[in-house]
Scaffold this motif. Structure first.
Motif, PDB file in Angstrom:
ATOM      1  N   ALA A 193      62.089 161.390  65.366  1.00 14.07           N
ATOM      2  CA  ALA A 193      63.321 162.141  65.114  1.00 14.07           C
ATOM      3  C   ALA A 193      63.236 163.543  65.699  1.00 14.07           C
ATOM      4  N   GLU A 194      62.086 164.173  65.595  1.00 14.84           N
ATOM      5  CA  GLU A 194      61.903 165.519  66.130  1.00 14.84           C
ATOM      6  C   GLU A 194      62.062 165.534  67.647  1.00 14.84           C
ATOM      7  N   ALA A 195      61.565 164.501  68.330  1.00 14.41           N
ATOM      8  CA  ALA A 195      61.606 164.450  69.794  1.00 14.41           C
ATOM      9  C   ALA A 195      62.956 163.981  70.325  1.00 14.41           C
ATOM     10  N   ALA A 196      63.721 163.249  69.516  1.00 14.35           N
ATOM     11  CA  ALA A 196      64.968 162.647  69.979  1.00 14.35           C
ATOM     12  C   ALA A 196      66.091 163.670  70.053  1.00 14.35           C
ATOM     13  N   SER A 197      67.063 163.377  70.901  1.00 14.39           N
ATOM     14  CA  SER A 197      68.305 164.150  70.945  1.00 14.39           C
ATOM     15  C   SER A 197      69.452 163.195  71.230  1.00 14.39           C
ATOM     16  N   GLY A 198      70.662 163.626  70.903  1.00 16.70           N
ATOM     17  CA  GLY A 198      71.817 162.723  71.025  1.00 16.70           C
ATOM     18  C   GLY A 198      71.963 161.913  69.751  1.00 16.70           C
ATOM     19  N   PHE A 199      71.138 160.885  69.629  1.00 20.98           N
ATOM     20  CA  PHE A 199      71.050 160.122  68.386  1.00 20.98           C
ATOM     21  C   PHE A 199      69.739 159.358  68.374  1.00 20.98           C
ATOM     22  N   ILE A 200      69.403 158.814  67.239  1.00 24.82           N
ATOM     23  CA  ILE A 200      68.209 157.987  67.086  1.00 24.82           C
ATOM     24  C   ILE A 200      68.664 156.537  67.000  1.00 24.82           C
ATOM     25  N   TYR A 201      67.993 155.667  67.715  1.00 26.68           N
ATOM     26  CA  TYR A 201      68.357 154.255  67.781  1.00 26.68           C
ATOM     27  C   TYR A 201      67.492 153.486  66.788  1.00 26.68           C
ATOM     28  N   ALA A 202      68.101 153.014  65.728  1.00 26.27           N
ATOM     29  CA  ALA A 202      67.388 152.248  64.711  1.00 26.27           C
ATOM     30  C   ALA A 202      67.548 150.758  64.995  1.00 26.27           C
ATOM     31  N   THR A 203      66.474 150.121  65.391  1.00 25.93           N
ATOM     32  CA  THR A 203      66.487 148.678  65.628  1.00 25.93           C
ATOM     33  C   THR A 203      66.123 148.009  64.312  1.00 25.93           C
ATOM     34  N   ALA A 204      67.120 147.550  63.606  1.00 25.55           N
ATOM     35  CA  ALA A 204      66.912 147.103  62.235  1.00 25.55           C
ATOM     36  C   ALA A 204      66.595 145.622  62.122  1.00 25.55           C
ATOM     37  N   VAL A 205      66.306 144.962  63.243  1.00 25.92           N
ATOM     38  CA  VAL A 205      65.890 143.562  63.221  1.00 25.92           C
ATOM     39  C   VAL A 205      64.551 143.477  63.933  1.00 25.92           C
ATOM     40  N   MET A 206      63.583 142.875  63.297  1.00 29.12           N
ATOM     41  CA  MET A 206      62.296 142.667  63.938  1.00 29.12           C
ATOM     42  C   MET A 206      62.420 141.498  64.912  1.00 29.12           C
ATOM     43  N   GLY A 207      62.075 141.723  66.175  1.00 30.24           N
ATOM     44  CA  GLY A 207      62.192 140.671  67.173  1.00 30.24           C
ATOM     45  C   GLY A 207      63.111 141.088  68.300  1.00 30.24           C
ATOM     46  N   VAL A 208      63.517 140.123  69.135  1.00 31.25           N
ATOM     47  CA  VAL A 208      64.318 140.425  70.299  1.00 31.25           C
ATOM     48  C   VAL A 208      65.778 140.626  69.917  1.00 31.25           C
ATOM     49  N   THR A 209      66.544 141.158  70.868  1.00 29.34           N
ATOM     50  CA  THR A 209      67.955 141.412  70.630  1.00 29.34           C
ATOM     51  C   THR A 209      68.737 140.107  70.562  1.00 29.34           C
ATOM     52  N   GLY A 210      69.950 140.195  70.012  1.00 30.06           N
ATOM     53  CA  GLY A 210      70.814 139.017  69.973  1.00 30.06           C
ATOM     54  C   GLY A 210      71.752 139.045  68.797  1.00 30.06           C
ATOM     55  N   GLN A 211      72.811 138.214  68.883  1.00 27.68           N
ATOM     56  CA  GLN A 211      73.775 138.121  67.789  1.00 27.68           C
ATOM     57  C   GLN A 211      73.135 137.478  66.565  1.00 27.68           C
TER      58      GLN A 211
END
Length: 264
Positions: free
Chosen positions: A165-183
């Motif tokens: 959070a300290e290093a980020a700017s704009g926004f922080i991207y929370a990937t709330a699913v463990m594993g690969v992307t997808g619907q």
């Protein structure tokens, strides 16, 4: 104030979450990817993620992998991605690139930052780059006024959340699913606790990506986050419709449904 900062200031005043939409550059073609982004913004997407197609997308699910394969087979290169960024930024929506780190390193970190800024890009999402290994990027992004959007996951320790959070700017991207992307058929129970943990260490905006595919799911996520991030469902609109008019119509309908769900 950056374009992303201004967006989140506006959505706070409007008491709503921002809608973030992802599409790979060059998919299904360069021209159609630009038209698709323009359609998304017209329909209600607030911030655009332009994907840089990569041959080894280890964190992406089958939908985004298929789109990246099509883009690469069509000859999409970094220069084409920057052209798509320029067209996207021209819509008025803050536009960021989402990419694995290897293409940036091969292109040249300083050169990439300069060219992204020149194209009107607002920042970079780096799913496989962590802040403690990003010294060169932190310097280049700072020099060119680019937001650096890092990812956190449910497995991140409290110490890691604070450092990211300290290093980020704009926004922080929370990937709330463990594993690969997808619907997904339903939202993850891990999402809200992750955002709650972030709120304890930062007041920076938090965007949540977890496979949202409809307005009802978007509404759930919007209730506890600053941004709802949608990728695979938007890509699927273009994969499932052979004709460009049908594909863009499906894309428009999905964005309208997402925004309607978030505003109920």
């Amino acid at each position: 104030m950056s374009a992303i900062d201004a967006l989140f200031e506006r959505t706070r005043v409007e008491d709503r979450a921002a809608l973030v939409g992802y599409l790979p550059a060059g998919f299904p073609s360069k021209e159609l990817s630009i038209r698709a982004i323009e359609t998304m913004v017209e329909a209600g997407v607030d911030l655009v993620e332009v994907g840089l197609p990569y041959s080894d997308p280890v964190m992406d699910g089958p939908t985004i992998q298929a789109a990246a394969d099509i883009a690469l087979a069509g000859g999409t290169r970094v220069g084409d991605v920057l052209d798509v960024v320029k067209a996207s930024a021209a819509t008025g929506a803050p536009t960021v690139v989402m990419t694995y780190w290897n293409p940036v390193e091969r292109y040249g970190v300083e050169r990439f930052a300069a060219d992204l800024a020149a194209a009107g890009g607002a920042g970079l999402i780096t799913p496989d780059m962590i802040p403690d290994e990003a010294e060169e990027w932190l310097e280049a992004s700072g020099e060119h006024g680019l937001s650096r959007i890092f990812l956190v996951a449910p497995s991140s320790t409290d110490e890691r959340l604070a450092m990211t959070a300290e290093a980020a700017s704009g926004f922080i991207y929370a990937t709330a699913v463990m594993g690969v992307t997808g619907q997904r058929d339903q939202t993850s129970a891990l999402a809200e606790p992750l955002v709650s943990r972030l709120r304890k260490v930062t007041d920076k905006p938090v965007g949540v990506g977890l496979g949202v595919s409809n307005g009802a799911q978007a509404r759930e996520v919007a209730a506890f986050s600053d941004a709802v991030i949608v990728g695979s469902a938007l890509v699927r609109c273009l994969l499932d419709h052979a004709g460009p008019d049908d594909a863009l119509s499906a894309l428009r309908d999905l964005v309208v449904d997402l925004r309607a769900g978030m505003e109920r």
